[in-house]
Enzyme design. Structure first.
Site, PDB file in Angstrom:
ATOM      1  N   TYR A  58       0.813  -1.214   0.000  1.00 18.31           N
ATOM      2  CA  TYR A  58       0.000   0.000   0.000  1.00 18.31           C
ATOM      3  C   TYR A  58       0.850   1.269   0.000  1.00 18.31           C
ATOM      4  O   TYR A  58       0.406   2.313  -0.494  1.00 18.31           O
ATOM      5  CB  TYR A  58      -1.007  -0.022   1.146  1.00 18.31           C
ATOM      6  CG  TYR A  58      -2.193  -0.881   0.782  1.00 18.31           C
ATOM      7  CD1 TYR A  58      -3.207  -0.387  -0.017  1.00 18.31           C
ATOM      8  CD2 TYR A  58      -2.251  -2.214   1.175  1.00 18.31           C
ATOM      9  CE1 TYR A  58      -4.275  -1.186  -0.393  1.00 18.31           C
ATOM     10  CE2 TYR A  58      -3.312  -3.024   0.801  1.00 18.31           C
ATOM     11  CZ  TYR A  58      -4.327  -2.499   0.017  1.00 18.31           C
ATOM     12  OH  TYR A  58      -5.370  -3.304  -0.384  1.00 18.31           O
ATOM     13  N   ARG A  61       1.320   1.755  -3.692  1.00 19.18           N
ATOM     14  CA  ARG A  61       0.111   2.316  -4.310  1.00 19.18           C
ATOM     15  C   ARG A  61      -0.085   3.777  -3.899  1.00 19.18           C
ATOM     16  O   ARG A  61      -0.517   4.606  -4.701  1.00 19.18           O
ATOM     17  CB  ARG A  61      -1.111   1.495  -3.895  1.00 19.18           C
ATOM     18  CG  ARG A  61      -1.115   0.069  -4.407  1.00 19.18           C
ATOM     19  CD  ARG A  61      -2.480  -0.560  -4.312  1.00 19.18           C
ATOM     20  NE  ARG A  61      -3.412   0.052  -5.260  1.00 19.18           N
ATOM     21  CZ  ARG A  61      -4.704  -0.273  -5.332  1.00 19.18           C
ATOM     22  NH1 ARG A  61      -5.209  -1.172  -4.509  1.00 19.18           N
ATOM     23  NH2 ARG A  61      -5.477   0.300  -6.206  1.00 19.18           N
ATOM     24  N   ASN A  93     -13.122   4.166  -5.792  1.00 25.67           N
ATOM     25  CA  ASN A  93     -11.682   4.403  -5.828  1.00 25.67           C
ATOM     26  C   ASN A  93     -11.177   4.913  -4.485  1.00 25.67           C
ATOM     27  O   ASN A  93     -11.862   5.651  -3.779  1.00 25.67           O
ATOM     28  CB  ASN A  93     -11.346   5.409  -6.927  1.00 25.67           C
ATOM     29  CG  ASN A  93     -11.781   4.900  -8.290  1.00 25.67           C
ATOM     30  OD1 ASN A  93     -11.763   3.701  -8.548  1.00 25.67           O
ATOM     31  ND2 ASN A  93     -12.189   5.801  -9.155  1.00 25.67           N
ATOM     32  N   ASP A  95      -8.314   6.705  -4.203  1.00 29.19           N
ATOM     33  CA  ASP A  95      -7.488   7.891  -4.405  1.00 29.19           C
ATOM     34  C   ASP A  95      -8.275   9.157  -4.068  1.00 29.19           C
ATOM     35  O   ASP A  95      -9.479   9.107  -3.798  1.00 29.19           O
ATOM     36  CB  ASP A  95      -6.968   7.939  -5.846  1.00 29.19           C
ATOM     37  CG  ASP A  95      -8.106   7.965  -6.864  1.00 29.19           C
ATOM     38  OD1 ASP A  95      -8.832   8.980  -6.917  1.00 29.19           O
ATOM     39  OD2 ASP A  95      -8.269   6.979  -7.609  1.00 29.19           O
ATOM     40  N   HIS A 110     -14.815   2.377  -0.586  1.00 31.10           N
ATOM     41  CA  HIS A 110     -13.778   1.398  -0.251  1.00 31.10           C
ATOM     42  C   HIS A 110     -12.603   2.013   0.491  1.00 31.10           C
ATOM     43  O   HIS A 110     -11.521   1.434   0.537  1.00 31.10           O
ATOM     44  CB  HIS A 110     -13.306   0.696  -1.530  1.00 31.10           C
ATOM     45  CG  HIS A 110     -14.381  -0.111  -2.180  1.00 31.10           C
ATOM     46  ND1 HIS A 110     -14.360  -0.461  -3.519  1.00 31.10           N
ATOM     47  CD2 HIS A 110     -15.535  -0.628  -1.672  1.00 31.10           C
ATOM     48  CE1 HIS A 110     -15.459  -1.156  -3.797  1.00 31.10           C
ATOM     49  NE2 HIS A 110     -16.173  -1.272  -2.693  1.00 31.10           N
ATOM     50  N   GLY A 176     -16.760   4.415 -15.654  1.00 33.64           N
ATOM     51  CA  GLY A 176     -15.556   3.611 -15.517  1.00 33.64           C
ATOM     52  C   GLY A 176     -15.652   2.446 -14.563  1.00 33.64           C
ATOM     53  O   GLY A 176     -14.679   2.128 -13.877  1.00 33.64           O
ATOM     54  N   SER A 178     -17.287  -1.701 -14.183  1.00 34.35           N
ATOM     55  CA  SER A 178     -17.901  -2.838 -14.868  1.00 34.35           C
ATOM     56  C   SER A 178     -19.236  -3.218 -14.258  1.00 34.35           C
ATOM     57  O   SER A 178     -19.938  -4.082 -14.775  1.00 34.35           O
ATOM     58  CB  SER A 178     -16.960  -4.041 -14.812  1.00 34.35           C
ATOM     59  OG  SER A 178     -16.774  -4.467 -13.471  1.00 34.35           O
ATOM     60  N   ALA A 219     -13.804   7.939 -19.957  1.00 38.31           N
ATOM     61  CA  ALA A 219     -14.264   8.940 -18.985  1.00 38.31           C
ATOM     62  C   ALA A 219     -13.816  10.333 -19.386  1.00 38.31           C
ATOM     63  O   ALA A 219     -14.590  11.298 -19.315  1.00 38.31           O
ATOM     64  CB  ALA A 219     -13.734   8.590 -17.592  1.00 38.31           C
TER      65      ALA A 219
END
Length: 244
Positions: A58, A61, A93, A95, A110, A176, A178, A219
């Protein structure tokens, strides 16, 4: 005379919008991120088995998120809010690109990678303006800090709140994603029956459920195009000239 209510756009974003800013995500086909398997770095079992490995992953990331910049889709949504529309963003996301673009109402289903939280009390959060988390970094209750992210197999703590936001939508914009990750994908079922819904994705023609309009663009292309229409009209609508 009562003041007219601002149109309410509820936006549900997934990995596709962040990918256009260069943020790598777990690939759906093989569940890898930079050669890391999901079960090794993104589950409660992985944390119990090898917390140091999870923290290193992490940190990597987190560095990528800090280098990334908001793209035209993030910026367009923020500009719509500045023009007086009510814009609520629900994102899968972790971020902070929506916030950096200027959006103010962002709900992270999340978690947020630029925060740490207690491993014994999920209400205890700590911002990470720089650096990462190391073994021995403790919360105020003396427990090891962990990434403030929802791992596979964990409950989604803000899902009920997200459903309440979706229920207030005049239009639901899905970008963006699924629509395969549950329970997040079921948010569409909580929007009002008369609220139009559109999916913006290069594969929208394949991914969109019945009754959902399709805009087969990235997007960064599709969201600014829709926002320009809404700003010109002063209302939320789906122009047939744009939709596939």
């Amino acid at each position: 005379m009562a003041k007219q209510r601002a149109p309410h756009l509820v936006v549900f974003t997934g990995a596709g919008i962040s990918a256009e800013s260069g943020i790598q995500t777990f690939r759906a086909s093989d569940g890898l991120w930079a050669d890391h398997a999901i079960e090794d770095v993104a589950t409660p079992e992985a944390w119990r088995r090898d917390p140091e490995r999870v923290l290193r992953f992490y940190d990597m990331r987190r560095d990528q998120v800090r280098r990334a910049r908001p793209n035209p889709a993030h910026q367009a949504l923020a500009s719509l809010e500045r023009r007086g529309f009510r814009v609520s963003i629900i994102t899968q996301n972790i971020d902070d690109l929506h916030e950096r673009a200027g959006s103010r109402q962002v709900l992270h289903l999340h978690g947020e990678i630029l925060k740490a939280r207690s491993s014994v009390d999920p209400r205890m959060h700590y911002p990470l303006p720089r650096g990462g988390i190391s073994l021995g970094d403790l919360c105020d209750k003396g427990s090891q800090l962990r990434p403030d992210v929802v791992w596979f197999g964990e409950a989604v703590p803000h899902f009920v709140e997200a459903c309440e936001v979706a229920a207030e939508a005049d239009l639901l914009l899905v970008v963006g994603t699924s629509l395969a990750v549950m329970p997040a994908a079921s948010l569409l079922d909580h929007a009002p029956l008369d609220a139009p819904c559109v999916l913006v994705d290069p594969d929208a023609q394949v991914l969109a459920p019945p009754g959902v309009a399709r805009l087969n663009q990235s997007a960064g292309q599709g969201v600014p195009a829709l926002v320009r229409h809404w700003q010109r009209e002063g209302r939320l609508w789906l122009p047939e000239t744009l939709l596939g």
